[in-house]
Design a protein around this motif. Structure first.
Motif, PDB file in Angstrom:
ATOM      1  N   PRO A   1       0.789  -1.235   0.000  1.00 22.97           N
ATOM      2  CA  PRO A   1       0.000   0.000   0.000  1.00 22.97           C
ATOM      3  C   PRO A   1       0.820   1.283   0.000  1.00 22.97           C
ATOM      4  O   PRO A   1       0.270   2.357  -0.268  1.00 22.97           O
ATOM      5  N   THR A   2       2.122   1.200   0.316  1.00 25.45           N
ATOM      6  CA  THR A   2       2.944   2.409   0.289  1.00 25.45           C
ATOM      7  C   THR A   2       3.404   2.639  -1.141  1.00 25.45           C
ATOM      8  O   THR A   2       4.141   1.826  -1.707  1.00 25.45           O
ATOM      9  N   THR A   3       2.968   3.756  -1.726  1.00 27.70           N
ATOM     10  CA  THR A   3       3.206   3.985  -3.143  1.00 27.70           C
ATOM     11  C   THR A   3       3.845   5.349  -3.385  1.00 27.70           C
ATOM     12  O   THR A   3       3.860   6.226  -2.520  1.00 27.70           O
ATOM     13  N   CYS A   4       4.336   5.510  -4.609  1.00 28.29           N
ATOM     14  CA  CYS A   4       4.848   6.809  -5.039  1.00 28.29           C
ATOM     15  C   CYS A   4       4.653   6.936  -6.541  1.00 28.29           C
ATOM     16  O   CYS A   4       4.451   5.948  -7.243  1.00 28.29           O
ATOM     17  N   HIS A   5       4.709   8.167  -7.011  1.00 25.65           N
ATOM     18  CA  HIS A   5       4.602   8.419  -8.451  1.00 25.65           C
ATOM     19  C   HIS A   5       5.976   8.488  -9.096  1.00 25.65           C
ATOM     20  O   HIS A   5       6.141   8.069 -10.237  1.00 25.65           O
ATOM     21  N   ARG A   6       6.952   9.022  -8.337  1.00 21.46           N
ATOM     22  CA  ARG A   6       8.333   9.104  -8.837  1.00 21.46           C
ATOM     23  C   ARG A   6       9.284   8.720  -7.710  1.00 21.46           C
ATOM     24  O   ARG A   6       9.164   9.231  -6.584  1.00 21.46           O
ATOM     25  N   VAL A   7      10.248   7.874  -8.018  1.00 14.92           N
ATOM     26  CA  VAL A   7      11.273   7.494  -7.047  1.00 14.92           C
ATOM     27  C   VAL A   7      12.022   8.733  -6.581  1.00 14.92           C
ATOM     28  O   VAL A   7      12.335   8.890  -5.394  1.00 14.92           O
ATOM     29  N   GLU A   8      12.300   9.625  -7.520  1.00 13.14           N
ATOM     30  CA  GLU A   8      13.081  10.821  -7.201  1.00 13.14           C
ATOM     31  C   GLU A   8      12.435  11.656  -6.102  1.00 13.14           C
ATOM     32  O   GLU A   8      13.137  12.231  -5.258  1.00 13.14           O
ATOM     33  N   ASP A   9      11.100  11.721  -6.096  1.00  9.07           N
ATOM     34  CA  ASP A   9      10.417  12.524  -5.079  1.00  9.07           C
ATOM     35  C   ASP A   9      10.628  11.951  -3.679  1.00  9.07           C
ATOM     36  O   ASP A   9      10.845  12.694  -2.712  1.00  9.07           O
ATOM     37  N   VAL A  10      10.576  10.620  -3.567  1.00  5.75           N
ATOM     38  CA  VAL A  10      10.777   9.972  -2.265  1.00  5.75           C
ATOM     39  C   VAL A  10      12.210  10.173  -1.786  1.00  5.75           C
ATOM     40  O   VAL A  10      12.455  10.515  -0.620  1.00  5.75           O
ATOM     41  N   LEU A  11      13.162   9.980  -2.686  1.00  5.56           N
ATOM     42  CA  LEU A  11      14.566  10.118  -2.297  1.00  5.56           C
ATOM     43  C   LEU A  11      14.899  11.559  -1.901  1.00  5.56           C
ATOM     44  O   LEU A  11      15.593  11.799  -0.909  1.00  5.56           O
ATOM     45  N   ARG A  12      14.389  12.513  -2.668  1.00  2.00           N
ATOM     46  CA  ARG A  12      14.681  13.916  -2.362  1.00  2.00           C
ATOM     47  C   ARG A  12      14.087  14.301  -1.000  1.00  2.00           C
ATOM     48  O   ARG A  12      14.754  14.973  -0.192  1.00  2.00           O
ATOM     49  N   HIS A  13      12.865  13.872  -0.732  1.00  5.89           N
ATOM     50  CA  HIS A  13      12.229  14.183   0.552  1.00  5.89           C
ATOM     51  C   HIS A  13      13.007  13.551   1.700  1.00  5.89           C
ATOM     52  O   HIS A  13      13.214  14.199   2.748  1.00  5.89           O
ATOM     53  N   TRP A  14      13.450  12.312   1.505  1.00  5.02           N
ATOM     54  CA  TRP A  14      14.196  11.645   2.574  1.00  5.02           C
ATOM     55  C   TRP A  14      15.542  12.328   2.813  1.00  5.02           C
ATOM     56  O   TRP A  14      15.963  12.517   3.963  1.00  5.02           O
ATOM     57  N   LEU A  15      16.219  12.701   1.740  1.00  8.17           N
ATOM     58  CA  LEU A  15      17.504  13.391   1.891  1.00  8.17           C
ATOM     59  C   LEU A  15      17.330  14.746   2.575  1.00  8.17           C
ATOM     60  O   LEU A  15      18.173  15.174   3.359  1.00  8.17           O
ATOM     61  N   ASP A  16      16.225  15.422   2.283  1.00  9.66           N
ATOM     62  CA  ASP A  16      15.995  16.752   2.856  1.00  9.66           C
ATOM     63  C   ASP A  16      15.497  16.710   4.293  1.00  9.66           C
ATOM     64  O   ASP A  16      15.839  17.589   5.105  1.00  9.66           O
ATOM     65  N   THR A  17      14.693  15.696   4.635  1.00 17.36           N
ATOM     66  CA  THR A  17      14.009  15.693   5.930  1.00 17.36           C
ATOM     67  C   THR A  17      14.383  14.522   6.837  1.00 17.36           C
ATOM     68  O   THR A  17      14.107  14.560   8.043  1.00 17.36           O
ATOM     69  N   GLY A  18      14.968  13.479   6.242  1.00 20.54           N
ATOM     70  CA  GLY A  18      15.233  12.268   7.021  1.00 20.54           C
ATOM     71  C   GLY A  18      13.999  11.419   7.222  1.00 20.54           C
ATOM     72  O   GLY A  18      14.028  10.437   7.973  1.00 20.54           O
ATOM     73  N   GLU A  19      12.899  11.774   6.558  1.00 21.27           N
ATOM     74  CA  GLU A  19      11.650  11.033   6.688  1.00 21.27           C
ATOM     75  C   GLU A  19      11.178  10.565   5.322  1.00 21.27           C
ATOM     76  O   GLU A  19      11.417  11.219   4.299  1.00 21.27           O
ATOM     77  N   LEU A  20      10.454   9.442   5.311  1.00 20.87           N
ATOM     78  CA  LEU A  20       9.885   8.921   4.077  1.00 20.87           C
ATOM     79  C   LEU A  20       8.505   9.506   3.852  1.00 20.87           C
ATOM     80  O   LEU A  20       7.778   9.794   4.807  1.00 20.87           O
ATOM     81  N   LEU A  21       8.154   9.673   2.589  1.00 21.67           N
ATOM     82  CA  LEU A  21       6.821  10.168   2.252  1.00 21.67           C
ATOM     83  C   LEU A  21       5.751   9.138   2.622  1.00 21.67           C
ATOM     84  O   LEU A  21       5.998   7.928   2.514  1.00 21.67           O
TER      85      LEU A  21
END
Length: 266
Positions: free
Chosen positions: A246-266
């Motif tokens: 059930p954990t989904t994303c539209h772009r891998v890049e968005d998840v990685l960028r958010h994690w690198l910026d915040t330390g949290e997963l979308l």
């Protein structure tokens, strides 16, 4: 804690029908490297084909290829170490190949660590698709015995869809090899699966699979997504897969960028 990131390519990092990865992913992989987080592409593709998609980074990252059939460590293409390999039993694989050759509207693909083998009677468009679009190192064979290297994967390419090939081959072969749909037109058979490849990569790197972030989009990604602690499925995946992951994303890049910026997963 995330210690390793692995990602499928076609339909995940690379939208179907496209041949070039986004510039964003290369920048993100470099940022991950600077933080000591390895990134590993995982695919049903051949090693040479996978490397061609990562021209600036191909010597620096490991690759899980052929749906987990072989794991290459970082290095030049000619000298990169094979960290793990799980070949198919040769004679059994060739018997499967013969059955695929007999199927209407399907083409055979046999892959080893170095070459992709195509049958000499296949259409020229198929050869060009594998060589020029997919970037495989191709050899044309007139006899199955011409395949001299270990066989890592046997596939049926089914431009009209895989259901007929699944119905024909599944009853006899799905319990012998791992059978997985890879995209709308590929039915793959391997001794390994992506989950085994990723678990072996984790063992080599000293990483717990529970600390792995993985991305996939299709049935041949199920074992990998099931093996890790942080699986993401592309939101374009089959509804049955969306129920399972059930954990989904539209772009891998968005998840990685958010994690690198915040330390949290979308």
């Amino acid at each position: 804690m995330i210690q390793l990131i692995v990602s499928d390519i076609d339909g995940t990092l690379l939208p179907y029908g496209e041949t070039i990865l986004s510039d964003d992913i290369f920048s993100l992989i470099q940022q991950l490297k600077e933080r000591g987080i390895p990134f590993c592409p995982t695919s049903g593709r051949q090693y040479h084909s996978m490397r061609s998609l990562f021209p600036a980074l191909a010597d620096e990252v490991p690759f899980v290829c052929e749906n987990g059939g072989v794991v290459f460590g970082p290095g030049k293409e000619e000298t990169a170490p094979i960290w793990a390999s799980i070949p198919m039993e040769r004679e059994t694989a060739l018997t499967l190949a013969e059955e695929i050759l007999a199927l209407p509207q399907c083409e055979l693909l046999i892959t080893g660590a170095k070459y992709a083998y195509l049958w000499h009677q296949c259409p020229q468009e198929y050869v060009e698709h594998m060589r020029d679009f997919k970037g495989f190192q191709v050899k044309i064979i007139e006899n199955l015995e011409e395949v001299q290297e270990d066989i890592l994967k046997v596939s049926a390419h089914c431009p009209q869809g895989t259901q007929s090939a699944e119905d024909h081959l599944g009853p006899n072969w799905s319990h012998v090899f791992h059978m997985a749909v890879a995209g709308h037109d590929w039915l793959d058979f391997t001794m390994a699966d992506k989950g085994q490849g990723v678990v072996e990569l984790c063992r080599i790197l000293g990483v717990s699979p529970q600390n792995v972030l993985a991305f996939g989009d299709n049935w041949n990604d199920v074992a990998m997504l099931s093996a890790v602690g942080h699986p993401y499925l592309m939101d374009s995946a089959h509804p049955e897969l969306l129920k399972q992951f059930p954990t989904t994303c539209h772009r891998v890049e968005d998840v990685l960028r958010h994690w690198l910026d915040t330390g949290e997963l979308l």
